[in-house]
Design a protein around this motif. Structure first.
Motif, PDB file in Angstrom:
ATOM      1  N   GLY A 184       0.808  -1.213   0.000  1.00  0.00           N
ATOM      2  CA  GLY A 184       0.000   0.000   0.000  1.00  0.00           C
ATOM      3  C   GLY A 184       0.841   1.262   0.000  1.00  0.00           C
ATOM      4  N   GLU A 185       2.171   1.125   0.018  1.00  0.00           N
ATOM      5  CA  GLU A 185       3.023   2.302  -0.001  1.00  0.00           C
ATOM      6  C   GLU A 185       3.373   2.667  -1.448  1.00  0.00           C
ATOM      7  N   THR A 186       3.774   3.919  -1.629  1.00  0.00           N
ATOM      8  CA  THR A 186       4.080   4.382  -2.982  1.00  0.00           C
ATOM      9  C   THR A 186       5.558   4.696  -3.109  1.00  0.00           C
ATOM     10  N   LEU A 187       6.136   4.189  -4.186  1.00  0.00           N
ATOM     11  CA  LEU A 187       7.496   4.549  -4.538  1.00  0.00           C
ATOM     12  C   LEU A 187       7.369   5.741  -5.469  1.00  0.00           C
ATOM     13  N   SER A 188       8.041   6.840  -5.125  1.00  0.00           N
ATOM     14  CA  SER A 188       7.836   8.024  -5.956  1.00  0.00           C
ATOM     15  C   SER A 188       9.144   8.769  -6.176  1.00  0.00           C
ATOM     16  N   ASP A 189       9.031   9.919  -6.797  1.00  0.00           N
ATOM     17  CA  ASP A 189      10.181  10.729  -7.151  1.00  0.00           C
ATOM     18  C   ASP A 189      10.925  11.203  -5.911  1.00  0.00           C
ATOM     19  N   ARG A 190      12.263  11.298  -6.004  1.00  0.00           N
ATOM     20  CA  ARG A 190      13.060  11.740  -4.865  1.00  0.00           C
ATOM     21  C   ARG A 190      12.717  13.177  -4.469  1.00  0.00           C
ATOM     22  N   GLU A 191      12.634  14.062  -5.469  1.00  0.00           N
ATOM     23  CA  GLU A 191      12.417  15.480  -5.176  1.00  0.00           C
ATOM     24  C   GLU A 191      10.949  15.833  -4.970  1.00  0.00           C
ATOM     25  N   ASN A 192      10.093  15.157  -5.716  1.00  0.00           N
ATOM     26  CA  ASN A 192       8.681  15.533  -5.746  1.00  0.00           C
ATOM     27  C   ASN A 192       7.798  14.319  -5.461  1.00  0.00           C
ATOM     28  N   PRO A 193       7.876  13.777  -4.219  1.00  0.00           N
ATOM     29  CA  PRO A 193       7.125  12.542  -3.940  1.00  0.00           C
ATOM     30  C   PRO A 193       5.614  12.778  -3.909  1.00  0.00           C
ATOM     31  N   GLN A 194       4.872  11.918  -4.586  1.00  0.00           N
ATOM     32  CA  GLN A 194       3.404  12.019  -4.623  1.00  0.00           C
ATOM     33  C   GLN A 194       2.830  10.632  -4.342  1.00  0.00           C
ATOM     34  N   ALA A 195       2.182  10.498  -3.199  1.00  0.00           N
ATOM     35  CA  ALA A 195       1.633   9.186  -2.818  1.00  0.00           C
ATOM     36  C   ALA A 195       0.362   8.899  -3.603  1.00  0.00           C
ATOM     37  N   LEU A 196       0.152   7.626  -3.947  1.00  0.00           N
ATOM     38  CA  LEU A 196      -1.112   7.183  -4.545  1.00  0.00           C
ATOM     39  C   LEU A 196      -2.090   6.902  -3.404  1.00  0.00           C
ATOM     40  N   PRO A 197      -3.392   6.889  -3.697  1.00  0.00           N
ATOM     41  CA  PRO A 197      -4.348   6.606  -2.621  1.00  0.00           C
ATOM     42  C   PRO A 197      -4.026   5.253  -1.978  1.00  0.00           C
ATOM     43  N   PRO A 198      -4.122   5.146  -0.656  1.00  0.00           N
ATOM     44  CA  PRO A 198      -3.771   3.887   0.010  1.00  0.00           C
ATOM     45  C   PRO A 198      -4.750   2.775  -0.369  1.00  0.00           C
ATOM     46  N   ILE A 199      -4.312   1.536  -0.166  1.00  0.00           N
ATOM     47  CA  ILE A 199      -5.185   0.397  -0.462  1.00  0.00           C
ATOM     48  C   ILE A 199      -6.086   0.148   0.746  1.00  0.00           C
ATOM     49  N   LEU A 200      -7.380   0.151   0.514  1.00  0.00           N
ATOM     50  CA  LEU A 200      -8.303  -0.161   1.600  1.00  0.00           C
ATOM     51  C   LEU A 200      -8.863  -1.546   1.357  1.00  0.00           C
ATOM     52  N   VAL A 201      -8.902  -2.364   2.376  1.00  0.00           N
ATOM     53  CA  VAL A 201      -9.530  -3.682   2.216  1.00  0.00           C
ATOM     54  C   VAL A 201     -10.564  -3.855   3.313  1.00  0.00           C
ATOM     55  N   ASP A 202     -11.482  -4.812   3.096  1.00  0.00           N
ATOM     56  CA  ASP A 202     -12.533  -5.049   4.089  1.00  0.00           C
ATOM     57  C   ASP A 202     -11.912  -5.386   5.448  1.00  0.00           C
ATOM     58  N   GLU A 203     -12.651  -5.014   6.493  1.00  0.00           N
ATOM     59  CA  GLU A 203     -12.183  -5.220   7.867  1.00  0.00           C
ATOM     60  C   GLU A 203     -12.157  -6.707   8.233  1.00  0.00           C
ATOM     61  N   PRO A 204     -11.255  -7.098   9.151  1.00  0.00           N
ATOM     62  CA  PRO A 204     -11.270  -8.487   9.633  1.00  0.00           C
ATOM     63  C   PRO A 204     -12.568  -8.796  10.386  1.00  0.00           C
ATOM     64  N   THR A 205     -12.974 -10.063  10.381  1.00  0.00           N
ATOM     65  CA  THR A 205     -14.216 -10.449  11.045  1.00  0.00           C
ATOM     66  C   THR A 205     -14.000 -11.478  12.141  1.00  0.00           C
ATOM     67  N   ILE A 206     -12.798 -12.029  12.221  1.00  0.00           N
ATOM     68  CA  ILE A 206     -12.592 -13.114  13.175  1.00  0.00           C
ATOM     69  C   ILE A 206     -11.203 -12.966  13.804  1.00  0.00           C
ATOM     70  N   ALA A 207     -11.074 -13.368  15.077  1.00  0.00           N
ATOM     71  CA  ALA A 207      -9.783 -13.211  15.752  1.00  0.00           C
ATOM     72  C   ALA A 207      -9.463 -14.437  16.582  1.00  0.00           C
ATOM     73  N   VAL A 208      -8.163 -14.707  16.730  1.00  0.00           N
ATOM     74  CA  VAL A 208      -7.722 -15.716  17.695  1.00  0.00           C
ATOM     75  C   VAL A 208      -6.619 -15.102  18.529  1.00  0.00           C
ATOM     76  N   VAL A 209      -6.426 -15.651  19.732  1.00  0.00           N
ATOM     77  CA  VAL A 209      -5.305 -15.220  20.550  1.00  0.00           C
ATOM     78  C   VAL A 209      -4.185 -16.230  20.364  1.00  0.00           C
ATOM     79  N   ILE A 210      -3.027 -15.725  19.930  1.00  0.00           N
ATOM     80  CA  ILE A 210      -1.862 -16.588  19.755  1.00  0.00           C
ATOM     81  C   ILE A 210      -0.835 -16.200  20.810  1.00  0.00           C
ATOM     82  N   GLY A 211      -0.369 -17.179  21.580  1.00  0.00           N
ATOM     83  CA  GLY A 211       0.567 -16.861  22.646  1.00  0.00           C
ATOM     84  C   GLY A 211       1.665 -17.897  22.757  1.00  0.00           C
ATOM     85  N   VAL A 212       2.530 -17.719  23.741  1.00  0.00           N
ATOM     86  CA  VAL A 212       3.608 -18.689  23.915  1.00  0.00           C
ATOM     87  C   VAL A 212       3.002 -20.019  24.372  1.00  0.00           C
ATOM     88  N   ASN A 213       3.687 -21.075  24.045  1.00  0.00           N
ATOM     89  CA  ASN A 213       3.248 -22.394  24.476  1.00  0.00           C
ATOM     90  C   ASN A 213       3.626 -22.560  25.937  1.00  0.00           C
TER      91      ASN A 213
END
Ligand code: GTP
Ligand code: MG
Length: 601
Positions: free
Chosen positions: A289-318
């Motif tokens: 989602g980042e933009t590689l642009s000109d050194r002197e005149n950097p212009q970012a492209l619109p960021p990538i938006l994706v749908d929100e997560p719907t599910i979660a798990v807790v991952i921890g040390v064993n």
């Protein structure tokens, strides 16, 4: 405003529901473009290059390749069809100017067809519709085409979009035809159609360099590679550039390598222009989602938006007594680093801290996506504990809302009763039922995402393996009320030791066991499923009492039911609230969160 076209290039993505034949079609396109020598042995579904993709037979990550047809370079992006990897498709669509929408000639449009088509239409990408697998004995191409039209209309397609070209394909043989049952030829008509209906990339000659990073890859020689499309300007190898971060920060960087694609190979190139899809080395910190642009005149492209997560798990040390024996990476620091690295390459995954410094909340699009992450980590040598997957509810207008799914079931008529009853228990409502008159029915339901946890395995049992179920996230609704999860308890080892055949034989009438004689157990480990609702502490290490009287040998033979072996996904689905899955490169063990029996009472 983009105003000039770069002729000589076409960028297309192949999108479809899972298993409708995308990767197989790419094989045929590669062969027919002359990328491979005639006698070269190339494996099937060659783009599915990740081990897990080959094992599971599904595409997990979007990947690109390129062919040349009549002097035009066609960049092709193969995308995953499984709903959990929808984030991959969303960002892939940023790279292309048109899509090939594949639809199985028998199954017709399914939930993920709808999702990917909606995303393509929203981005104004012209589609070429390919009705695939016309060789299937149950193919119904004409009816499927009508369903595709209905889907376009349902998604508010414009007149122009409704005017899509259609081809009928057999991706496995690499043939296509302009009409169902018409003469089949090579894929030449498809290549021609791509040249005709996918526009050449457009760009604005007044703009500086802009490359949107949509993928990351790794090369053993040059390290991290940022993959993306050049939108404007040109990029050369070893050029000084700016990297515009998603957070608005701008870093100054020198690229060290520049690569294009040719078939399956990455080839060094010296310069890339608008519309080119390239890999750039030297950007160690670049993120999606980042933009590689000109050194002197950097212009970012619109960021990538994706749908929100719907599910979660807790991952921890064993934290089990068996921890540290089978894995290489066991500390919370290692786990944290690995999870954070994942978020750089996978925009639809989130990682957050929890109350404990030893565990992290990892959110994603679905159980399979999270299970794949855990599977990848265990193969890299990690040990960890994983909790029960939970859906992510939201406050909307002061009330608790939860994610909903559209569920489409296809099964033989005889199972209508059991399926509707099971979905009903999970608070699902039937919205539509179509009887194809073939003995099979198609039923549409809407139910809370929560209701799907553990659904698949039960559904397959209920329909004796003949049912097909597909689901897709479908917005939020107020909390739908309790859903009973597992109706059974666990058989829990009450002491450490090794399981004995004798103990297993005595316990198997109580439920189903997960372990075999000789397996090591610890106190608090779940060794089986109790047929009753409550948990039961059991001594699985009990030796046979020696008696004075020798029984006859026939009596001594013990009859053990083979243990139930569950996959990672099945284990995650099985977990209750107060349980964890212990994951190591070698083993999967279910356990109680609180191990000592006295503390669990
Ligand atoms: N009969 C028949 N089978 C096909 C055809 N095209 C693909 N298949 C089979 O369908 C199955 C799925 O093909 P894939 O190419 O992996 O499908 P995919 O769309 O890439 O799947 P995902 O990437 O996991 O969404 C494979 O077993 C293919 O051999 C076809 O035209 N006819
Ligand atoms: Mg695929």
């Amino acid at each position: 405003m983009a105003s000039e076209a770069r002729e000589g290039i076409r960028n297309v993505a192949i999108i479809a529901h899972v298993d409708h034949g995308k990767t197989t079609l790419v094989d045929a396109m590669l062969w027919q473009s002359g990328i491979f020598r005639d006698n070269e042995s190339v494996m099937e579904r060659v783009m599915d290059s990740i081990d897990l993709e080959r094992e599971k037979g599904i595409t997990i990550m979007a990947k690109n390749t390129a062919i040349t047809y009549r002097g035009t370079r066609i960049n092709i992006v193969d995308t995953p069809g499984h709903a959990d990897f929808g984030g991959e498709v969303e960002r892939t669509l940023k790279m292309v100017d048109g899509v090939l929408l594949l639809v199985d000639a028998s199954e017709g449009p399914l939930p993920q067809t709808r999702f990917v088509l909606r995303k393509a239409l929203e981005s104004n990408l012209p589609p070429i519709v390919l009705i695939n697998k016309i060789d299937r004995p149950d193919a119904r191409p004409q009816a499927v085409l009508n369903e595709v039209y209905d889907l376009f209309i349902d998604l508010d397609a414009t007149e122009d979009q409704l005017d899509f070209p259609v081809l009928y394909c057999n991706a496995r043989r690499g043939t296509c035809s302009p009409s169902p049952g018409g003469p089949e030829t090579t894929l030449e008509p498809l290549f021609e159609e791509i040249l005709r209906s996918v526009p050449a990339p457009r760009f604005d000659p007044a703009m500086p360099l802009q490359l949107l990073v949509t993928n990351l890859d790794w090369d053993d020689y040059v390290g991290r590679l940022a993959i993306g499309r050049v939108f404007n300007g040109t990029l050369s190898r070893g050029q000084d550039v700016s990297l515009c971060g998603r957070d608005g920060r701008v870093a100054q960087i020198r690229t060290t390598g520049l690569y294009g694609y040719q078939g399956l190979k990455r080839v060094e190139i010296t310069e890339a222009g608008p519309g080119d899809i390239v890999a750039v080395a030297g950007l160690e910190n670049a993120g999606i989602g980042e933009t590689l642009s000109d050194r002197e005149n950097p212009q970012a492209l619109p960021p990538i938006l994706v749908d929100e997560p719907t599910i979660a798990v807790v991952i921890g040390v064993n934290s089990s007594p068996a921890a540290g024996r089978e894995g290489e990476h066991v500390t919370s620091r290692k786990i944290k680093e690995r999870l954070e690295r994942e978020t750089l390459t996978n925009v639809s995954i989130r990682v957050e801290p929890t109350d404990s410094a030893d565990s992290f909340k990892v959110s994603g699009r679905g159980e399979l996506q999270l299970a794949i992450l855990v599977e990848m980590m265990r193969r890299e040598g990690f040990e960890m504990s994983v909790g029960k997957p939970e859906v992510l509810s939201r406050e909307i207008g002061g009330a608790r809302h939860e994610p909903m799914e559209a569920l489409v079931v296809d099964c033989p008529e005889v199972f209508i009763g059991v399926v509707t009853q099971k979905v009903g228990m999970r608070r699902g409502r039937m919205t539509k039922m179509v009887n194809h008159g073939t003995g099979r029915v198609r039923m549409d339901f809407r139910l809370p995402s929560r209701g799907l946890i553990g659904f698949r395995s039960e559904f397959l049992t209920d329909t004796k393996g003949t049912g097909i179920a597909n689901h897709l996230f479908d917005g939020y609704e107020p909390w739908q009320g309790e859903i009973a999860h597992r109706g059974t308890g666990a058989l829990v080892a009450d002491r450490a030791g090794r399981a004995t055949g004798n103990a297993i034989e005595h316990l198997q009438p109580r439920g189903e066991l997960f372990i075999s004689p000789g397996d090591e157990v610890y106190e608090g480990m779940v060794v089986g499923e109790n047929a009753r609702e409550a948990d039961l502490d059991v001594n699985i290490t009990k030796e046979k009492k020696l008696t004075n009287m020798r029984a006859s040998t026939a009596d001594e033979a013990i009859h053990l039911v083979p243990p139930r072996v569950m996959s990672l996904e099945q284990s995650l689905e099985f977990l209750a609230e107060d349980e964890l899955l212990e994951v190591t490169p070698v083993s999967l063990r279910l356990r109680k969160k609180v191990l000592p029996a006295v503390k669990r009472k």
